[in-house]
Design an enzyme around this catalytic site. Structure first.
Site, PDB file in Angstrom:
ATOM      1  N   ARG A  67      96.305  51.173  16.435  1.00 31.00           N
ATOM      2  CA  ARG A  67      95.728  52.505  16.273  1.00 31.00           C
ATOM      3  C   ARG A  67      96.268  53.189  15.023  1.00 31.00           C
ATOM      4  NH1 ARG A  67      91.631  55.984  17.261  1.00 31.00           N
ATOM      5  NH2 ARG A  67      92.328  58.108  17.648  1.00 31.00           N
ATOM      6  N   GLN A  87     106.183  59.135  18.170  1.00 29.12           N
ATOM      7  CA  GLN A  87     105.720  57.990  18.966  1.00 29.12           C
ATOM      8  C   GLN A  87     106.901  57.062  19.260  1.00 29.12           C
ATOM      9  OE1 GLN A  87     102.490  57.921  19.822  1.00 29.12           O
ATOM     10  NE2 GLN A  87     101.976  55.848  20.443  1.00 29.12           N
ATOM     11  N   ARG A  90     109.349  58.128  21.968  1.00 24.31           N
ATOM     12  CA  ARG A  90     108.894  58.022  23.356  1.00 24.31           C
ATOM     13  C   ARG A  90     108.750  56.555  23.757  1.00 24.31           C
ATOM     14  NH1 ARG A  90     103.514  61.286  22.795  1.00 24.31           N
ATOM     15  NH2 ARG A  90     103.317  61.081  25.043  1.00 24.31           N
ATOM     16  N   GLY A 158      93.594  59.082  24.270  1.00 21.09           N
ATOM     17  CA  GLY A 158      92.448  59.114  25.175  1.00 21.09           C
ATOM     18  C   GLY A 158      92.093  57.729  25.707  1.00 21.09           C
ATOM     19  N   THR A 179     108.702  55.598  46.611  1.00 22.52           N
ATOM     20  CA  THR A 179     108.769  56.150  47.965  1.00 22.52           C
ATOM     21  C   THR A 179     109.152  55.091  48.995  1.00 22.52           C
ATOM     22  OG1 THR A 179     107.043  57.703  47.310  1.00 22.52           O
ATOM     23  CG2 THR A 179     107.472  57.507  49.656  1.00 22.52           C
ATOM     24  N   GLU A 181     110.705  51.654  50.826  1.00 24.44           N
ATOM     25  CA  GLU A 181     112.049  51.061  50.890  1.00 24.44           C
ATOM     26  C   GLU A 181     113.130  52.091  50.570  1.00 24.44           C
ATOM     27  OE1 GLU A 181     111.890  47.895  52.760  1.00 24.44           O
ATOM     28  OE2 GLU A 181     113.768  48.140  51.683  1.00 24.44           O
ATOM     29  N   ASP A 183     113.140  56.544  50.070  1.00 28.18           N
ATOM     30  CA  ASP A 183     112.735  57.538  49.074  1.00 28.18           C
ATOM     31  C   ASP A 183     113.821  57.664  48.010  1.00 28.18           C
ATOM     32  OD1 ASP A 183     111.073  60.164  48.402  1.00 28.18           O
ATOM     33  OD2 ASP A 183     113.210  60.659  48.347  1.00 28.18           O
TER      34      ASP A 183
END
Lengths: 418, 418
Positions: A67, A87, A90, A158, A179, A181, A183
């Site tokens: 991109r 970018q 992150r 997008g 969640t 095994e 929380d």
């Protein structure tokens, strides 16, 4: 096992008995044994986390190289989005996490084998700590992975929202791991139950985690770490993580001692306990990553790249949680700024090898199931092909448009057949 | 408008011209005017954020009061999960955010009306700042809302994953808001472009944001704030947020001045710029929440509850970003710990009114579309009813089990018809 009473009691039944009169009879087998299966299942979940995160990172990294957006100079091509620092900041920590979780998964596998062997020799000593360890690491890795997959989706802009990116389904299928095994928040409280016992009562001597026993030397230290050494040396970084975990743990223990009723104290301070548990688990992952790098690693230059990823992982966490490090006096604001500069320079170092580092996961296009992440980078023609497969595109004007949508748009609603 | 070139150019066409020869002719209307529509659309998105987040919070809060788990004493009922501090620390800041976003939405609506009025009088002076403001707040509120909906889903445990909880669809429909109308990270860079201009060149005099002009008084201050006043006074809290935003902004400007080429500096330091922009936007939301409370608010005791929510919102952010506050010397570790204690006590204050505060959103069960969030709290019979509607439950043994699944389970795979 508060969050797992159903699983625990099920496990109990294998070693306990129910009489013909329907009476429950506890077995002589130590209670800890029932945790063995949980340890096994959770270490599998940690290994899966690395797998799921690396899939998402592979897709996002490849597409970020394909991109291009903005930054065209003199009519030349636009900039690959992977070259933007926002970018990179992150994406690359997630790449580093995918590797970190792979190594911690390998270590947990070893830990489980070790515990099993000891159990066969009737040695239960390491089981509670192994249990706390896998509980915490299950929580840490699944939370980071679920969030990381969603972040990878956003990093694809997008197009990440498209079904054919492969990311929405990967997220939807993965996210329940936070969640099931146990929380993730409740699991962290168990780590802390364990860790506070260690730091509060000092009753703990030997164990599988060398970190725990090293806590003593870090308790009362108020010195911060040398800024330059934080940048250059892994041992200084590790020590900062150790000190942060130890000091947060001690602070919790001290605050707990202000309560007459310990149960009440645990309930009231549970949020702090969770944060201290996260610090403890992050320390384990960082330390095992560093340990891995002390071994021999085949392939020319591979170790060097892993060193960069290890530093990114540690410094990213240090930046993200700099509040912890600063408030416990483990680093100064000056260090925090230097660590940040170092992180930026590490991103530049990993950039040329980013694609190779995700190719190394060795996923086939079929397995990835993502057009954005295809190996040959030929994304746009493939997206166009995929769009044709959408039933909505079978006709030029989709079914129902003239009947329902157009009248709405043209405000002929009264005469419409709706 | 880098991220919005397509939208911007579309808007341009309304005021610009293309000749019959296909030549583009720029209009005399100032370029800023084309941002007017963006400001309008983005302020709508901010208002929608409050709406979506409050739906999720309503569901999670009601279900947290219904759901009981562990903590039974002497055979009594188990504890409502809303009474756990870990649950409160994740849920109540989102409740506070839902209210905060409602007020900031109202303010942006006013801001847009004000800008439009000025434009009609050919006064373009406030448009750039209004544009930066809505861009930043669009980013801040949509990110927090998307993450918040997912957090609400997790707060409902395994049941949150059910389609009938209403939360998975709410998330899937909402989350593209982080990407459309300007990617959230790119938008933050625009805020910072603006804000750095302000702090760097000091060329800015009057504007819609009083905060901006007050920055001067906070620049060089190295004093931290009085710990007790942080706990008691909104003005001390506000000043801490102002100082943090100002100092992060100044630090960015100083680092930028080390680069010969400003463009290169912006690219290299973009991650820091984004963080400074977030600090700036959080300051705006906190300050507008506080302003709202200076007005008259009808209803006995309503204002008092909103005061609690306002403090929760501010102190939650202060805790989450304590690294910023500590590294800029706005608070000391001692303050951070006190703020944390205060936050815990605020959670206890909001607890008795939590249900009333979500009922106040006045959503019908039909609109919420969630069994977990139903008004009468009669969750479990309704879940059971909904389960019957699942096509899988039309027969005792689902179609295909004997044909495909059983042979796999019984390892009769060779003779199976797969």
């Amino acid at each position: 096992m508060r969050e797992n009473c159903s699983e625990a009691s099920f496990e109990c039944f294998r070693v306990s008995q129910v009489t013909c009169e329907g009476k429950y009879k506890q077995s002589d087998v130590p209670r800890q044994l029932v945790y063995g299966t949980m340890v096994y299942v959770r270490q599998t979940i940690v290994a899966d986390a690395s797998c799921a995160l690396s899939r998402a990172v592979c897709i996002a990294t490849r597409y970020s190289a394909v991109r291009r957006q903005f930054g065209s100079q003199n009519g030349g091509p636009e900039t690959q989005v992977i070259d933007y620092k926002t970018q990179q900041s992150r994406l690359f920590p997630l790449l580093a996490s995918a590797y970190a979780f792979r190594f911690i998964g390998e270590w947990l596998k070893w830990l489980y084998a070790d515990v099993t062997q000891r159990l066969q020799a009737n040695d239960f000593s390491t089981l509670p700590e192994a249990h706390a360890c896998t509980a915490g690491l299950k929580s840490l890795t699944t939370t980071a992975t679920a969030d990381g997959i969603e972040e990878c989706r956003k990093l694809c802009g997008g197009h990440g929202y498209l079904c054919s990116s492969g990311l929405p389904e990967l997220f939807a299928v993965y996210v329940p791991a936070c969640t099931y095994e146990g929380d993730n928040t409740v699991l962290l409280l168990q780590v802390r139950d364990m860790s506070c016992k260690v730091s509060h009562e000092d009753c703990f001597s030997a164990g599988v985690q060398q970190e725990t026993s090293r806590y003593n030397s870090l308790y009362d230290s108020s010195r911060a770490f040398n800024a330059m050494s934080l940048r250059c040396s892994k041992s200084a970084l590790l020590e900062a993580f150790e000190a942060r975990a130890a000091r947060m743990s001690v602070a919790c223990a001290q605050n707990l001692s202000n309560f007459d009723n310990p149960e009440e104290g645990f309930a009231e301070l549970s949020v702090d306990l969770v944060e201290a548990a996260v610090a403890h688990c992050q320390l384990i992952v960082v330390s095992k990553f560093i340990e891995k790098l002390q071994q021999e690693i085949p392939g020319k230059g591979v170790k060097q790249q892993l060193e960069v990823l290890c530093n990114i992982y540690a410094l990213f966490l240090l930046h993200k949680h700099q509040g912890d490090f600063l408030s416990t006096g483990c680093i100064t604001p000056k260090h925090a700024a230097l660590a940040n500069d170092e992180l930026r320079s590490l991103y530049s170092q990993v950039r040329p090898n980013a694609i190779a580092l995700v190719d190394a996961f060795n996923y086939t296009d079929h397995y990835l199931g993502s057009i954005l992440g295809c190996y040959d980078g030929n994304v746009y023609p493939k997206l166009y092909e995929a769009a044709w497969k959408d039933p909505l595109n079978e006709s030029v004007v989709p079914d129902g448009y003239h009947q329902y949508i157009r009248p709405l748009l043209k405000q002929e609603i009264r005469t419409a057949r709706l």
